[in-house]
Scaffold this motif. Structure first.
Motif, PDB file in Angstrom:
ATOM      1  N   LEU A 198      57.883 113.180  43.602  1.00 19.82           N
ATOM      2  CA  LEU A 198      57.685 112.821  42.190  1.00 19.82           C
ATOM      3  C   LEU A 198      59.017 112.706  41.452  1.00 19.82           C
ATOM      4  CD1 LEU A 198      54.596 115.085  41.350  1.00 19.82           C
ATOM      5  CD2 LEU A 198      54.623 112.599  41.611  1.00 19.82           C
ATOM      6  N   ILE A 250      59.989 104.441  38.604  1.00 18.03           N
ATOM      7  CA  ILE A 250      58.722 104.007  39.237  1.00 18.03           C
ATOM      8  C   ILE A 250      58.907 102.657  39.913  1.00 18.03           C
ATOM      9  CG2 ILE A 250      56.210 104.004  38.913  1.00 18.03           C
ATOM     10  CD1 ILE A 250      57.503 106.466  37.861  1.00 18.03           C
ATOM     11  N   ASN A 306      58.122 103.639  45.554  1.00 23.02           N
ATOM     12  CA  ASN A 306      57.340 104.812  45.952  1.00 23.02           C
ATOM     13  C   ASN A 306      57.215 104.926  47.471  1.00 23.02           C
ATOM     14  OD1 ASN A 306      55.644 102.694  46.492  1.00 23.02           O
ATOM     15  ND2 ASN A 306      53.953 103.387  45.172  1.00 23.02           N
ATOM     16  N   SER A 344      51.299 105.544  41.740  1.00 24.04           N
ATOM     17  CA  SER A 344      52.711 105.561  41.331  1.00 24.04           C
ATOM     18  C   SER A 344      53.215 104.132  41.162  1.00 24.04           C
ATOM     19  CB  SER A 344      53.549 106.314  42.366  1.00 24.04           C
ATOM     20  OG  SER A 344      53.413 105.707  43.635  1.00 24.04           O
TER      21      SER A 344
END
Length: 441
Positions: free
Chosen positions: A100, A108, A111, A145
Motif C-alpha cells: 500500500l 496509484i 500496482n 488499486s
C-alpha cells in the motif's frame, strides 16, 4: 534446491528486478518532471493543470525504495524461518502494508508489486484456508488499486498528469516504456504460475503413484502374511503329528513288548500247570513283574504329554506361574480368583483344567486383543465351574477353531460341558464333574 524450485526461485528474482526497474522509472520520471518544471519557470502552469499537489520527489523516492527493500527482506526472511500461524499473519500483514505504501508513493500509477507478493503467497503458504484468505485480499487490492477508483474518494495527482508536461512524442515514449515494463512483469508472473501449477500436478501424480504402489505393497504384504500363517500352522501341525507319532510308537513298542511277554508267559503256565504247580507259580511271578514294568513304562510315556509345570508343581501353583509368566511377557492384566479349597485332582482333571485356562488366555490375547482377563474357579455341588472372561473384541458369530475345539474335546472327555459367549468380549464357561479327592495339608 531441486531444478523445479530453482526455476521458480529465478523467476521470483526476475520479478523483483523488474519491479525495481519500474519503481526506478516512476521515481526518475516524477522527480525529473518536477525539476524540469522548476528549471523552465512553468510551475504555475503545471500547478494549474494538476488536480492535487505532488509529494516532495526525494522523500517519495526514499520511502518507495525503503518499502520495496523491506518487502524483499521480509520475503527472504520468511522463507528461511520456521512458520506458524501467528508469524504467517504478521508477515503477510506487513507485506500488505508495504504494498500500500509503494502504490501510494507511485500515485496509484502502478500496482504490479502485488503480483510479487501473490507469487510468494502461493509458494510458501501450505494451509489452504490461509492461502485462500490472503489471495482474496491481494486480489481485491489489485482490482481496486486503480487511479480512477481511488481518485473518487481521495484527491491525488496521476502519473499521466506528470507526462502532460512533455510534448506528445516524449509522453507517448514514456508511457510505452511504462506499459512495456508492466507487461513484462505480468508475463513473468504468468510463467511463474504456469510452472508452479505444472510442478503441483506432477507432484500430485507422483503422490498418487506412490499411494498405488503402497496399496500394492500392502496387498502383497497381507498375502505374504497369510502364506506365513498357513506355513506356521502347517509346521505346527507337522510338529504335533511328529510328536504324536513318536509317543504312539513308544507306547506301541512298550505295550507290544509287554503283551508279548505276558502272552508267552501265560502259554507256558498253561503248559506246565498240570505237571508242576511250583514252577507255574514261579512263572506267574515273572509274568507279574513284566506286567508291572510294562505299566510303569506306559505311564512314563503318557506322562510326557503332561505340561512340564504340572510335573513339578500342584495345579494351583502351576496356574499362577503360567499367569505370571504371561503377564510378564505381555501387556495383559490377569485377575485370578479361586473359591475352591486346594484339592488333589486326578492327573487327567488337572491336565484338562490347566490346558483350558492356557488356551483361554492365549485366545484372549491372540484373537480378542484383550487387555484384561478374569479367571474364576468355584464349586457348585459336584461340579467344578471354570470361567474365563476377557474384554477383547469378542465376536457375534462364533466359529470354533483349533483352540476352541480342543477345549471342548478336553471337557467332553471328562463328561463335562462348555459354553462360549462373544457378545461382550469373550466368555468361556466350563463345567466339569470332579471326582473329588483328598485335601492337601
Amino acid at each position: 534446491m531441486d531444478f523445479k524450485n530453482k526455476n521458480l526461485y529465478y523467476l521470483k528474482i526476475g520479478m523483483s528486478v523488474i519491479n525495481f526497474l519500474i519503481l526506478a522509472f516512476f521515481s526518475i520520471v516524477t522527480g525529473f518532471t518536477i525539476h524540469y518544471v522548476n528549471q523552465n519557470f512553468s510551475a504555475r502552469n503545471f500547478l494549474e493543470n494538476v488536480t492535487y499537489l505532488p509529494m516532495e520527489s526525494v522523500r517519495m523516492t526514499v520511502v518507495t525504495f525503503v518499502a520495496f527493500f523491506l518487502l524483499l527482506l521480509i520475503i527472504e526472511m520468511r522463507s528461511r524461518k520456521k512458520k506458524n500461524a501467528i508469524f504467517t499473519f504478521v508477515i503477510y500483514g506487513m507485506e500488505l502494508l508495504l504494498c500500500l505504501i509503494i502504490i501510494r508513493c507511485l500515485y496509484i500509477g502502478y500496482n504490479g508489486i502485488i503480483l510479487l507478493v501473490v507469487a510468494d503467497i502461493v509458494t510458501s503458504i501450505r494451509d489452504k484456508h490461509n492461502r485462500a484468505l490472503f489471495l482474496v485480499i491481494m486480489g481485491l487490492l489489485y482490482i481496486f488499486s486503480d487511479y480512477n477508483i481511488i481518485s473518487v474518494f481521495f484527491k491525488m495527482i496521476s502519473f499521466q498528469e506528470f507526462l502532460n508536461v512533455y510534448n506528445s512524442n516524449i509522453s507517448m515514449i514514456l508511457m510505452g516504456v511504462r506499459n512495456m515494463l508492466v507487461s513484462l512483469n505480468i508475463l513473468v508472473f504468468i510463467v511463474y504460475m504456469i510452472i508452479l501449477m505444472r510442478n503441483q500436478m506432477k507432484e500430485n501424480a507422483r503422490i498418487a503413484l506412490l499411494n498405488i504402489q503402497l496399496e500394492t505393497a500392502n496387498a502383497k504384504l497381507k498375502e505374504m502374511n497369510a502364506q506365513l500363517q498357513d506355513y506356521a500352522q502347517m509346521q505346527e501341525k507337522m510338529g504335533e503329528t511328529k510328536e504324536r507319532n513318536r509317543i504312539a510308537r513308544e507306547i506301541h513298542d512298550t505295550l507290544g513288548h509287554t503283551m508279548t511277554g505276558l502272552s508267552a508267559g501265560i502259554d507256558a503256565c498253561i503248559a506246565m500247570i498240570d505237571f508242576s504247580v511250583d514252577e507255574t507259580k514261579k512263572q506267574l511271578n515273572k509274568i507279574s513283574k513284566v506286567a508291572r514294568q510294562g505299566i510303569q513304562d506306559i505311564r512314563r510315556s503318557v506322562n510326557k504329554l503332561r505340561p512340564d509345570a504340572l510335573e513339578h508343581l500342584n495345579l494351583e501353583a502351576a496356574l499362577e506361574k503360567m499367569m505370571e509368566e504371561m503377564m510378564e511377557v505381555s501387556d495383559v492384566a490377569i485377575r485370578y480368583q479361586c473359591e475352591v479349597p486346594v484339592l488333589k485332582f486326578n492327573p487327567d482333571e488337572e491336565d484338562a483344567i490347566y490346558r483350558v485356562v492356557q488356551e483361554g488366555i492365549t485366545n484372549a490375547i491372540r484373537h480378542g486383543k484383550a487387555s484384561n482377563i478374569e479367571i474364576n474357579i468355584k464349586k457348585e455341588n459336584k461340579w467344578l465351574i471354570l470361567s474365563i472372561q476377557d474384554d477383547g473384541v469378542g465376536c457375534e458369530e462364533i466359529k470354533s477353531g483349533f483352540g476352541l475345539i480342543h477345549i471342548r474335546e478336553r471337557i467332553q472327555m471328562l463328561n463335562g460341558e462348555v459354553t462360549y459367549d462373544g457378545s461382550h468380549g469373550f466368555h468361556i464357561v466350563a463345567k466339569i464333574p470332579i471326582r473329588w479327592g483328598e485335601n492337601y495339608d
